[in-house]
Scaffold this active site. Structure first.
Site, mmCIF file in Angstrom:
data_model
loop_
_atom_site.group_PDB
_atom_site.id
_atom_site.type_symbol
_atom_site.label_atom_id
_atom_site.label_comp_id
_atom_site.label_asym_id
_atom_site.label_seq_id
_atom_site.Cartn_x
_atom_site.Cartn_y
_atom_site.Cartn_z
ATOM 1 N N GLY A 115 0.787 -1.217 0.000
ATOM 2 C CA GLY A 115 0.000 0.000 0.000
ATOM 3 C C GLY A 115 0.816 1.261 0.000
ATOM 4 O O GLY A 115 0.283 2.359 -0.165
ATOM 5 N N VAL A 118 7.699 -0.217 -2.003
ATOM 6 C CA VAL A 118 8.464 -1.435 -1.772
ATOM 7 C C VAL A 118 9.671 -1.118 -0.882
ATOM 8 O O VAL A 118 10.336 -0.104 -1.037
ATOM 9 C CB VAL A 118 8.935 -2.033 -3.113
ATOM 10 C CG1 VAL A 118 9.927 -3.161 -2.879
ATOM 11 C CG2 VAL A 118 7.735 -2.536 -3.915
ATOM 12 N N GLY A 120 9.472 -1.115 2.613
ATOM 13 C CA GLY A 120 9.010 -0.919 3.973
ATOM 14 C C GLY A 120 9.860 0.067 4.752
ATOM 15 O O GLY A 120 10.558 0.913 4.199
ATOM 16 N N THR A 121 9.789 -0.036 6.074
ATOM 17 C CA THR A 121 10.529 0.874 6.943
ATOM 18 C C THR A 121 12.028 0.732 6.753
ATOM 19 O O THR A 121 12.749 1.715 6.663
ATOM 20 C CB THR A 121 10.160 0.622 8.416
ATOM 21 O OG1 THR A 121 8.877 1.162 8.669
ATOM 22 C CG2 THR A 121 11.150 1.287 9.351
ATOM 23 N N LYS A 131 21.904 4.053 7.890
ATOM 24 C CA LYS A 131 23.291 3.649 7.683
ATOM 25 C C LYS A 131 24.038 4.662 6.815
ATOM 26 O O LYS A 131 25.248 4.856 6.966
ATOM 27 C CB LYS A 131 23.363 2.252 7.037
ATOM 28 C CG LYS A 131 22.772 1.150 7.886
ATOM 29 C CD LYS A 131 23.430 1.007 9.217
ATOM 30 C CE LYS A 131 22.599 1.255 10.432
ATOM 31 N NZ LYS A 131 21.208 1.192 10.470
ATOM 32 N N THR A 226 3.122 -6.887 7.603
ATOM 33 C CA THR A 226 2.799 -5.461 7.577
ATOM 34 C C THR A 226 3.703 -4.592 8.438
ATOM 35 O O THR A 226 3.588 -3.366 8.415
ATOM 36 C CB THR A 226 1.345 -5.241 8.007
ATOM 37 O OG1 THR A 226 1.095 -5.959 9.221
ATOM 38 C CG2 THR A 226 0.388 -5.741 6.936
ATOM 39 N N TYR A 266 18.594 1.106 20.477
ATOM 40 C CA TYR A 266 19.332 1.169 19.216
ATOM 41 C C TYR A 266 19.085 2.482 18.464
ATOM 42 O O TYR A 266 20.021 3.148 18.030
ATOM 43 C CB TYR A 266 18.898 0.011 18.303
ATOM 44 C CG TYR A 266 19.378 -1.353 18.725
ATOM 45 C CD1 TYR A 266 20.697 -1.727 18.530
ATOM 46 C CD2 TYR A 266 18.500 -2.264 19.298
ATOM 47 C CE1 TYR A 266 21.135 -2.989 18.891
ATOM 48 C CE2 TYR A 266 18.930 -3.525 19.677
ATOM 49 C CZ TYR A 266 20.243 -3.885 19.480
ATOM 50 O OH TYR A 266 20.677 -5.129 19.848
ATOM 51 N N GLU A 270 21.999 5.372 17.850
ATOM 52 C CA GLU A 270 22.494 5.660 16.509
ATOM 53 C C GLU A 270 22.297 7.125 16.148
ATOM 54 O O GLU A 270 23.186 7.758 15.564
ATOM 55 C CB GLU A 270 21.822 4.744 15.490
ATOM 56 C CG GLU A 270 22.263 3.299 15.605
ATOM 57 C CD GLU A 270 21.718 2.404 14.516
ATOM 58 O OE1 GLU A 270 22.131 1.225 14.465
ATOM 59 O OE2 GLU A 270 20.892 2.863 13.710
ATOM 60 N N HIS A 541 45.277 -13.770 8.827
ATOM 61 C CA HIS A 541 46.040 -12.830 9.648
ATOM 62 C C HIS A 541 46.695 -11.786 8.750
ATOM 63 O O HIS A 541 47.228 -12.121 7.698
ATOM 64 C CB HIS A 541 47.126 -13.569 10.432
ATOM 65 C CG HIS A 541 48.021 -12.653 11.224
ATOM 66 N ND1 HIS A 541 47.609 -12.106 12.422
ATOM 67 C CD2 HIS A 541 49.268 -12.189 10.976
ATOM 68 C CE1 HIS A 541 48.591 -11.343 12.886
ATOM 69 N NE2 HIS A 541 49.612 -11.382 12.026
#
EC number: 1.8.1.4
Length: 572
Positions: A115, A118, A120-121, A131, A226, A266, A270, A541
């Protein structure tokens, strides 16, 4: 925010009035939530939504499991005899996208209902743009550190930033990832159905846009994905300018001189990293008696010493922000603080802006769950360990699943994706139960924090109940060559384990690229690898991965290795 969150629908009316923040409960809820085990709900550890009386009516199927389902068929008829799709997913966030791609791989005819946009959050208002901002704050913080630059033999003139350029970087990244996700689904043949999706009845979904006719489609199986939206406690007036949520903050429309952040989980941590790097002063407001309450206590103390104390950050703990009024008519943002224990007024703050980072609320209101006799619990859709939706009578709803933030098991974008993949495995005939204990979490501050499994208090409580001893091993980044080469020796890795059998109970890392390092521990827990075996793994290493190598090698396990670490050479 935690910043890694999954949400698909956009609306001005929340689907739920309840909140969930596993790391910073900076407000009071009318109904208590028992949150433990590093942000996991109790269900993730075997405590089911099903009561004892309900569980006797539910038997599991698929690969040796049988299942009895007697859920209500609701008011919209019986299930259809033929279907438009094998699988319909409501919500095209990270969870829905992951499920859709795996479903196509398994040969299912798949549609996804969206709705909003594409991604989402996570992609649009969460982990992806955040980020980008954190990448800027990390570079700027490094360039502004004269001591750090001098130690590397570098001379850098005064470093600055262009606010709009920084905001554009975040927006452009979100647009790029959103386009990539959309194109990947289209290329694989996933039908993207645009509109607000609801459950219309058994194996039926209705979707459509406001002002246009609704469409009804059918599917053998349906996944609810959702997601969630920012939770704003009562008494806080959000104007999107001076009192904001993470949705607004990611747009970086301006950088205030002084900003209060309500919640030190979080998301709050941030954004404190971003704002202080860009020149703001920050005040944390935390309901509990200590900052970062969801982290392992030892890691939290170290993180506070590095991420909070040296920076332009002060804090108020043990208080609620009971009323916040936006700046208007020449007056600043006014925050009224109340003692969390006595509920008595304690202080009033006047700041330039306030960021509400008090957690996320599941986006499930108006989803049509009443059509199938499902009642949410504090807004969350009740599910079993296989993500199968449970109705008001404790029965499984046929062919209906719920993943991600909407079920509240673990509110992280990658957890939602893993749950979606697990569901697809089940509907294609392979029983699969996801181990939430093996799912890592990360906070992308500078340095980063990451974790998987139990904290030390949780591990010791488990040990007392089950009768085993918890051992602890630690290693410092100061002993790592690569960290020292980067002049980033501040950090700690901590291992919680059983010395009798080598089981890994939890790993916590604070230091350079901690978010990348945690996955070796995460995979070990997921695969059931014991310390006595992983000790023989070889690490390049000099690399930061040797922090984990030294951590596992320092553990003292009584049990022998399960198999010989020596293998025959392979001709190449």
């Amino acid at each position: 925010m935690h910043s890694t969150l999954s949400f698909s629908q956009a609306t001005t009316v929340p689907r739920s009035n309840y909140a969930f923040d596993s790391h910073s409960p900076a407000f009071a809820l009318s109904k208590p939530i028992n949150l433990r085990f590093c942000g996991l709900r109790r269900e993730a550890f075997g405590f089911s939504y099903l009561t004892q009386s309900c569980s006797s009516r539910v038997r599991f199927s698929s690969r040796g499991h049988s299942k009895k389902i007697s859920a209500s068929t609701g008011t919209n008829g019986t299930p259809p005899k033929s279907f438009d799709y094998d699988l319909i997913i409501i919500g095209a966030g990270v969870g829905g996208h992951g499920a859709a791609l795996h479903a196509v791989e398994k040969g299912l005819k798949t549609a996804i209902v969206e709705g909003d946009v594409v991604g989402g959050t996570c992609v649009n208002r969460g982990c992806v743009p955040s980020k980008a901002l954190l990448a800027v704050s990390g570079r700027l913080r490094e360039l502004q550190s004269e001591h750090h630059m001098k130690a590397l033999g570098l001379q850098v003139s005064a470093a600055g930033y262009d606010r709009q350029g920084v905001a554009d970087h975040a927006n452009n990244l979100a647009s790029k990832i959103r386009s990539n996700l959309t194109n990947s689904m289209k290329a694989l043949g996933v039908d993207i159905l645009t509109g607000f999706g609801t459950i219309w009845g058994p194996q039926k979904v209705k979707y459509g846009k406001v002002g246009f006719p609704d469409n009804i489609v059918t599917a053998k199986d349906i996944i609810i994905a959702t997601g969630s939206i920012p939770f704003v406690p009562k008494g806080i007036e959000v104007d999107g300018k001076t009192v904001i949520t993470s949705d607004h903050a990611l747009k970086l429309e301006y950088v205030p001189d002084w900003i209060a952040i309500v919640g030190s989980g979080y998301i709050g941590l941030e954004f404190s990293d971003v704002y202080t790097a860009l020149g703001s002063e920050v005040t944390f407001i935390e309901a509990l008696d200590q900052l970062m309450p969801g982290f392992d206590p030892e890691i939290g103390k170290l993180a506070q010493r590095v991420l909070i104390n040296p920076r332009k950050i002060d804090y108020h703990t043990g208080v609620f922000a009971t009323k916040i009024t936006p700046a208007r008519d020449g007056k600043p943002v006014i925050i009224e603080l109340t003692d969390a224990k006595t509920k008595e007024p304690k202080d009033t703050l006047e700041v330039d802006a306030a960021l509400i980072a008090t957690g996320r609320a599941p986006f499930t209101n108006g989803l049509g769950l009443d059509n199938i006799n499902v009642v949410t619990q504090r807004g969350f859709v009740p599910v079993d360990e296989r993500m199968r939706v449970i109705d008001a009578n404790g029965n499984l709803v046929p062919h209906l699943y719920c993943i991600g933030d909407a079920n509240g098991k673990m509110m992280l974008a990658h957890a939602a994706s893993a749950q979606g993949i697990s569901v697809v495995e089940q509907v294609t005939g392979r029983d699969h139960v996801l181990s939430h204990l093996s799912i890592p979490a990360a906070c992308f501050t500078h340095p980063e924090i990451s974790m998987v499994g139990l904290t030390e208090p949780q591990a010791r409580e488990k040990g007392e109940k089950e009768g085993f001893e918890v051992s602890v091993a630690k290693t410092s980044f100061k002993a790592n060559t690569k960290a020292l080469a980067e002049n980033e020796g501040e950090g700690l890795a901590k291992l919680l384990y059983r010395s009798d059998n080598g089981e890994i109970l939890g790993v916590h890392i604070f230091g350079l690229h901690a978010a990348d390092l945690i996955h070796e521990a995460s995979n070990a827990i997921a695969l059931g690898t014991r310390i006595q075996d992983i000790k023989f793994a070889v690490h390049a290493h000099p690399t930061l991965s040797e922090v984990l190598d030294e951590l596992f090698k320092s553990a003292k396990v009584k049990a022998p290795a399960s198999s010989s670490p020596v293998s025959e050479p392979v001709a190449v």
